[in-house]
Design a protein around this motif. Structure first.
Motif, PDB file in Angstrom:
ATOM      1  N   ARG A   1       6.628  -3.615   3.881  1.00 46.47           N
ATOM      2  CA  ARG A   1       5.311  -2.974   3.789  1.00 46.47           C
ATOM      3  C   ARG A   1       5.166  -1.903   4.866  1.00 46.47           C
ATOM      4  O   ARG A   1       4.652  -0.815   4.615  1.00 46.47           O
ATOM      5  CB  ARG A   1       4.242  -4.054   3.972  1.00 46.47           C
ATOM      6  CG  ARG A   1       2.829  -3.600   3.754  1.00 46.47           C
ATOM      7  CD  ARG A   1       1.923  -4.811   3.882  1.00 46.47           C
ATOM      8  NE  ARG A   1       0.541  -4.523   3.663  1.00 46.47           N
ATOM      9  CZ  ARG A   1      -0.395  -5.486   3.604  1.00 46.47           C
ATOM     10  NH1 ARG A   1      -0.055  -6.740   3.737  1.00 46.47           N
ATOM     11  NH2 ARG A   1      -1.645  -5.165   3.400  1.00 46.47           N
TER      12      ARG A   1
ATOM     13  N   PRO B   1       1.620   7.360   4.385  1.00 43.06           N
ATOM     14  CA  PRO B   1       0.908   6.203   4.960  1.00 43.06           C
ATOM     15  C   PRO B   1       0.425   5.139   3.993  1.00 43.06           C
ATOM     16  O   PRO B   1      -0.042   4.097   4.432  1.00 43.06           O
ATOM     17  CB  PRO B   1      -0.302   6.866   5.648  1.00 43.06           C
ATOM     18  CG  PRO B   1      -0.557   8.084   4.825  1.00 43.06           C
ATOM     19  CD  PRO B   1       0.784   8.558   4.344  1.00 43.06           C
ATOM     20  N   THR B   2       0.514   5.400   2.687  1.00 44.99           N
ATOM     21  CA  THR B   2      -0.133   4.453   1.773  1.00 44.99           C
ATOM     22  C   THR B   2       0.806   3.973   0.666  1.00 44.99           C
ATOM     23  O   THR B   2       1.839   4.565   0.385  1.00 44.99           O
ATOM     24  CB  THR B   2      -1.372   5.114   1.116  1.00 44.99           C
ATOM     25  OG1 THR B   2      -0.971   6.340   0.502  1.00 44.99           O
ATOM     26  CG2 THR B   2      -2.451   5.406   2.142  1.00 44.99           C
ATOM     27  N   ILE B   3       0.389   2.868   0.045  1.00 42.33           N
ATOM     28  CA  ILE B   3       1.053   2.262  -1.106  1.00 42.33           C
ATOM     29  C   ILE B   3       0.090   2.434  -2.276  1.00 42.33           C
ATOM     30  O   ILE B   3      -1.118   2.301  -2.042  1.00 42.33           O
ATOM     31  CB  ILE B   3       1.282   0.741  -0.856  1.00 42.33           C
ATOM     32  CG1 ILE B   3       1.879   0.485   0.514  1.00 42.33           C
ATOM     33  CG2 ILE B   3       2.066   0.100  -1.977  1.00 42.33           C
ATOM     34  CD1 ILE B   3       3.312   0.900   0.700  1.00 42.33           C
TER      35      ILE B   3
ATOM     36  N   LEU C   1       3.334  -6.693  -0.545  1.00 41.13           N
ATOM     37  CA  LEU C   1       2.537  -7.773   0.046  1.00 41.13           C
ATOM     38  C   LEU C   1       3.388  -9.013   0.305  1.00 41.13           C
ATOM     39  O   LEU C   1       3.033  -9.878   1.091  1.00 41.13           O
ATOM     40  CB  LEU C   1       1.362  -8.143  -0.877  1.00 41.13           C
ATOM     41  CG  LEU C   1       0.346  -7.036  -1.141  1.00 41.13           C
ATOM     42  CD1 LEU C   1      -0.758  -7.547  -2.054  1.00 41.13           C
ATOM     43  CD2 LEU C   1      -0.246  -6.511   0.150  1.00 41.13           C
TER      44      LEU C   1
ATOM     45  N   GLU D   1      -6.082  -0.435   3.269  1.00 44.38           N
ATOM     46  CA  GLU D   1      -5.107  -0.398   4.345  1.00 44.38           C
ATOM     47  C   GLU D   1      -4.738   1.056   4.680  1.00 44.38           C
ATOM     48  O   GLU D   1      -4.531   1.870   3.770  1.00 44.38           O
ATOM     49  CB  GLU D   1      -3.859  -1.152   3.863  1.00 44.38           C
ATOM     50  CG  GLU D   1      -2.839  -1.397   4.913  1.00 44.38           C
ATOM     51  CD  GLU D   1      -1.542  -1.877   4.267  1.00 44.38           C
ATOM     52  OE1 GLU D   1      -0.592  -2.069   4.998  1.00 44.38           O
ATOM     53  OE2 GLU D   1      -1.515  -2.027   3.027  1.00 44.38           O
ATOM     54  N   ASP D   2      -4.655   1.368   5.942  1.00 44.53           N
ATOM     55  CA  ASP D   2      -4.268   2.693   6.420  1.00 44.53           C
ATOM     56  C   ASP D   2      -5.232   3.804   6.012  1.00 44.53           C
ATOM     57  O   ASP D   2      -4.871   4.977   6.028  1.00 44.53           O
ATOM     58  CB  ASP D   2      -2.854   3.060   5.942  1.00 44.53           C
ATOM     59  CG  ASP D   2      -1.820   2.148   6.556  1.00 44.53           C
ATOM     60  OD1 ASP D   2      -1.876   1.949   7.781  1.00 44.53           O
ATOM     61  OD2 ASP D   2      -0.973   1.622   5.814  1.00 44.53           O
ATOM     62  N   ARG D   3      -6.437   3.444   5.624  1.00 43.76           N
ATOM     63  CA  ARG D   3      -7.435   4.464   5.310  1.00 43.76           C
ATOM     64  C   ARG D   3      -8.504   4.410   6.395  1.00 43.76           C
ATOM     65  O   ARG D   3      -8.930   3.333   6.782  1.00 43.76           O
ATOM     66  CB  ARG D   3      -8.088   4.199   3.949  1.00 43.76           C
ATOM     67  CG  ARG D   3      -7.110   3.956   2.824  1.00 43.76           C
ATOM     68  CD  ARG D   3      -6.580   5.248   2.242  1.00 43.76           C
ATOM     69  NE  ARG D   3      -5.755   4.949   1.072  1.00 43.76           N
ATOM     70  CZ  ARG D   3      -5.415   5.846   0.177  1.00 43.76           C
ATOM     71  NH1 ARG D   3      -5.802   7.092   0.290  1.00 43.76           N
ATOM     72  NH2 ARG D   3      -4.666   5.504  -0.841  1.00 43.76           N
TER      73      ARG D   3
ATOM     74  N   LYS E   1       6.617   2.876   4.688  1.00 47.24           N
ATOM     75  CA  LYS E   1       5.764   3.981   5.167  1.00 47.24           C
ATOM     76  C   LYS E   1       6.533   4.860   6.146  1.00 47.24           C
ATOM     77  O   LYS E   1       6.353   6.083   6.185  1.00 47.24           O
ATOM     78  CB  LYS E   1       4.515   3.423   5.841  1.00 47.24           C
ATOM     79  CG  LYS E   1       3.618   2.662   4.891  1.00 47.24           C
ATOM     80  CD  LYS E   1       2.508   1.953   5.635  1.00 47.24           C
ATOM     81  CE  LYS E   1       1.780   0.993   4.719  1.00 47.24           C
ATOM     82  NZ  LYS E   1       0.873   0.127   5.465  1.00 47.24           N
TER      83      LYS E   1
ATOM     84  N   LYS F   1       1.395  -2.974  -4.518  1.00 50.03           N
ATOM     85  CA  LYS F   1       0.778  -4.207  -4.046  1.00 50.03           C
ATOM     86  C   LYS F   1       0.610  -5.130  -5.240  1.00 50.03           C
ATOM     87  O   LYS F   1      -0.100  -4.803  -6.179  1.00 50.03           O
ATOM     88  CB  LYS F   1      -0.560  -3.903  -3.389  1.00 50.03           C
ATOM     89  CG  LYS F   1      -0.378  -3.187  -2.059  1.00 50.03           C
ATOM     90  CD  LYS F   1      -1.676  -2.745  -1.463  1.00 50.03           C
ATOM     91  CE  LYS F   1      -1.410  -2.087  -0.115  1.00 50.03           C
ATOM     92  NZ  LYS F   1      -2.600  -1.414   0.412  1.00 50.03           N
TER      93      LYS F   1
ATOM     94  N   SER G   1      -6.829  -4.867  -0.279  1.00 49.20           N
ATOM     95  CA  SER G   1      -5.673  -4.293   0.420  1.00 49.20           C
ATOM     96  C   SER G   1      -5.565  -2.788   0.165  1.00 49.20           C
ATOM     97  O   SER G   1      -4.813  -2.092   0.825  1.00 49.20           O
ATOM     98  CB  SER G   1      -4.379  -5.009   0.029  1.00 49.20           C
ATOM     99  OG  SER G   1      -4.115  -4.828  -1.332  1.00 49.20           O
TER     100      SER G   1
END
Lengths: 88, 103
Positions: free
Chosen positions: B58, B68-70, B52, A52-54, B62, B21, A49
């Motif tokens: 989730r 854009p990321t966690i 998650l 994600e978004d990469r 953002k 996550k 996970s």
């Protein structure tokens, strides 16, 4: 330590993948110019996970970064298939 | 309550909130794991939200931070950054100072 095991250990630590497969393809390239230094050819399929978004480019950079000096020393070539669990 | 309101409430529920996550015990991504480690090493007491476990959160977090990321760290309701930024702040001793101020 076995090179595949070392790659696996680092990728596990960095990405906690739900799926990780590493194939040593070095013998397919034995004798060619790039293999002379002893660096191996590997194919990695990794599902985490973290990706994600990469973008694909960023995912490859993340993998290279996690492998660190292995990239210069033990790995001559790496095929990367980096997916998120949703993309499976 | 809509997702954005729920997120505001979560962020306000503790001085330090980490969106990650998985959980601190079972992180599902190395970046989330590292962020937890950095917070612990800074002496922080913090809450976490497992993104998650909730697809709306989730996505919503953002949009909330326009990031854009966690993982994402919030201290006193303010967005601090993701794992790379936490690492940099920790190396400068800044994260430790920010944590100390919350006590």
């Amino acid at each position: 330590m076995d090179r595949v095991e070392e790659i696996k250990k680092r990728l596990k630590k960095a990405f906690v993948p739900v799926n990780l497969e590493i194939i040593d393809e070095s013998r397919l390239h034995a004798g060619h110019e790039g293999a002379k230094s002893g660096g191996g050819h590997f194919a990695v399929t990794i599902v985490s996970s973290c990706f994600e978004d990469r973008t694909p480019l960023m995912r490859h950079r993340m993998v290279y970064e996690a492998l660190g000096e292995l990239m210069n020393r033990d790995i001559h070539a790496l095929r990367i298939n980096a997916l998120t669990p949703e993309e499976l | 309550m809509n997702v954005q309101d729920k997120i505001k409430q979560q962020i306000a529920s503790d001085k330090i909130v980490l969106y990650m996550k998985g959980t601190p015990q079972f992180p599902q991504c190395g970046f989330s794991a590292k962020s937890v480690e950095l917070l612990k090493a800074s002496g922080a007491e913090f809450s976490t939200v497992d993104v998650l476990a909730d697809p709306d959160i989730r996505q919503g977090i953002k949009e909330y931070s326009n990031w854009p990321t966690i993982p994402q760290l919030y201290i006193n309701g303010e967005f601090v950054g993701g794992c790379d930024i936490l690492t940099e702040l920790f190396q400068k001793g800044e994260l430790q100072r920010m944590v100390a101020k919350t006590k």
